[in-house]
Structures are given as structure tokens and as C-alpha cells.
Design a protein around this motif. Structure first.
Motif, PDB file in Angstrom:
ATOM      1  N   HIS A  14      -8.924 -10.327 -17.672  1.00  0.00           N
ATOM      2  CA  HIS A  14      -8.475 -10.011 -16.311  1.00  0.00           C
ATOM      3  C   HIS A  14      -7.018  -9.588 -16.332  1.00  0.00           C
ATOM      4  N   VAL A  17      -4.462 -12.837 -12.686  1.00  0.00           N
ATOM      5  CA  VAL A  17      -5.112 -14.148 -12.592  1.00  0.00           C
ATOM      6  C   VAL A  17      -4.444 -14.947 -11.483  1.00  0.00           C
ATOM      7  N   ARG A  18      -5.248 -15.453 -10.564  1.00  0.00           N
ATOM      8  CA  ARG A  18      -4.743 -16.314  -9.498  1.00  0.00           C
ATOM      9  C   ARG A  18      -4.799 -17.771  -9.938  1.00  0.00           C
ATOM     10  N   ASP A  21      -8.209 -18.988  -9.895  1.00  0.00           N
ATOM     11  CA  ASP A  21      -8.999 -18.514 -11.036  1.00  0.00           C
ATOM     12  C   ASP A  21      -8.789 -19.432 -12.240  1.00  0.00           C
ATOM     13  N   GLU A  24     -10.533 -22.872 -11.690  1.00  0.00           N
ATOM     14  CA  GLU A  24     -11.984 -22.809 -11.863  1.00  0.00           C
ATOM     15  C   GLU A  24     -12.368 -22.561 -13.319  1.00  0.00           C
TER      16      GLU A  24
END
Length: 249
Positions: A14, A17-18, A21, A24
Motif C-alpha cells: 500500500h 497506510v492509515r 489499517d 487491523e
């Protein structure tokens, strides 16, 4: 540490990335994910965009990727140079990289002679015990060398002739800088001698070293200088082929 490394793999898949994210992906609490991202950001592996607050690859992670590409490129460009050097010298030739206080043998072409130095491709040795290591260490500042080899502890040795005193190593590196090449007489292996020069790279930092290794009897002092001069020519040619120095022609 395991979660931090796993988190870095998320940036392979990715671009952005948050925090959610990361939480999780790792299956951890919000606070744990935040702490891990903050640690990675502190060391430059990731950075947080000020507006969106998402995380992207940082300069350190990018540099590691570029370093891997450069190492692959240098091996690709070096192969014909190694083959020509081995044919010219009639001896085993190595391409060597610096890894902290050690050197790694990246590639080699063996001498065709029955009595020869064996290729060391893939192996590592203490940098202070090899000609290639000394050639690469000589490109570092004194403080950088002292950080790798603290003055309060002996250096690793491979033979009785290895330089194991930090002060003696610093003096030897001064000699390497003065003459422009490094030598090794039975410091890494009994009966073996080597000559090495650094391959110039970007920002004045060498990317690797070229080394000719032979039985000690086949590298007398008068031949060492001729081999070193030829190694300098080939190192410059390799740097040009790999795009590490500008073409001045």
C-alpha cells in the motif's frame, strides 16, 4: 520488533497506510499501532503526511530499497569487468561490499591456475582483515571507523598477521588513503595476498571494492603496484558503466 517489521511489509502493498489499517493488519490496540508507527517515523522508515495524517514510506525505507537496487546493478555491471581483470591478472578477482564492520563477497571470477585463491562469493569476513575492507574503510571518516571498531576493544582476527589493534588499523587506513590502494599479506588467510581499490560512487562514497587475490609468492611488491594501477582503471570504468560517475569524455 516483530510487529514493527510486519508493519513495514504493509508499505510494500500500500502506498498510503492509515492508523486504522495498521491496527487491523496487526490485530493490536489503537495505542500500540500508534506507538509502532511513531517509532518507525522517528527512525525515518515512514513519515506522516501533515494534511491527511496517513503514513507513507520514509526516506530510510526508500534508501534501503535504492541500496538493494544499486547492489544488484553493480553486480550486473561488474561481471564483465571481473572477467577481464581475471584474464589480465591470471588471478582470482572479487567484487566486495562493506556491511558494517564486515565485508561481503558479492561476486568473483577464479584464476584458471591449479594453485589459486578460491572464490568467496556470499561469504563475509572482518573488514579489518581484508584488502577490500581496508580500501572501503579508508573512504570513511575517522569517527565512522571508530564507531565500527571502538578503541577499547580488540579487533577480530583471522590469522596471526591480522590487524587487531584499533590504533594500528587507523594508521593503516592513513597509508591506504595516501597510496590509493590497500594490501593484505596473510591477514585473512595464510599464504594469500590481495590488492584492492574502492569503486567510486555517488557523493564520494564507494559502492564496492575490486580485489585481486593470489598466493603470496605471486604478488611481490613490484607487481602489487602494477595490479593496483590496473585496478584503479577498472574501478573507474565500472563506476562509469554503472552510472555512478559522469562521463567526462
Amino acid at each position: 520488533m516483530d510487529n514493527a517489521l510486519r508493519l513495514l511489509t504493509l508499505f510494500r502493498e500500500h502506498e498510503k497506510v492509515r492508523l486504522s489499517d495498521a491496527r487491523e493488519f496487526l490485530g493490536v490496540a489503537h495505542s500500540t499501532a500508534h506507538r509502532l508507527l511513531a517509532m518507525l517515523a522517528y527512525h525515518g522508515f515512514v513519515r506522516q503526511e501533515p494534511d491527511s495524517k496517513v503514513y507513507v514510506a520514509g526516506p530510510m525505507l526508500v534508501e534501503i530499497g535504492l541500496a538493494a537496487v544499486r547492489n544488484m546493478d553493480i553486480r550486473l555491471h561488474a561481471r564483465p569487468v571481473l572477467e577481464e581483470l581475471a584474464e589480465w591478472a591470471g588471478e582470482t578477482v572479487h567484487l566486495v561490499g562493506l556491511e558494517g564492520a564486515s565485508v561481503r563477497y558479492l561476486d568473483a571470477v577464479e584464476s584458471p591456475k591449479s594453485l589459486r585463491v578460491a572464490a568467496r562469493t556470499g561469504t563475509t569476513l572482518a573488514a579489518n582483515c581484508t584488502a577490500s575492507g581496508k580500501a572501503l574503510l579508508a573512504a570513511l571518516s575517522r569517527s565512522e571507523v571508530e564507531a565500527l571498531f571502538p578503541a577499547d576493544r580488540p579487533l577480530p582476527g583471522e590469522t596471526e598477521r591480522s590487524i587487531t589493534d584499533p590504533a594500528a588499523l587507523l594508521a593503516e587506513l592513513d597509508r591506504v588513503r595516501e597510496r590509493g590502494y590497500a594490501v593484505n599479506e596473510e591477514e585473512s588467510e595464510d599464504g594469500v595476498a590481495s590488492v584492492a581499490v574502492a569503486v567510486p560512487g555517488l557523493r564520494g562514497r564507494p559502492v564496492a571494492a575490486l580485489a585481486v587475490s593470489a598466493p603470496l609468492s605471486r604478488l611481490p611488491a613490484e607487481r602489487v603496484q602494477a595490479v593496483a594501477a590496473h585496478l584503479h582503471e577498472e574501478a573507474e570504468r565500472l563506476a562509469l558503466r554503472a552510472g555512478l560517475t559522469p562521463d567526462r569524455s
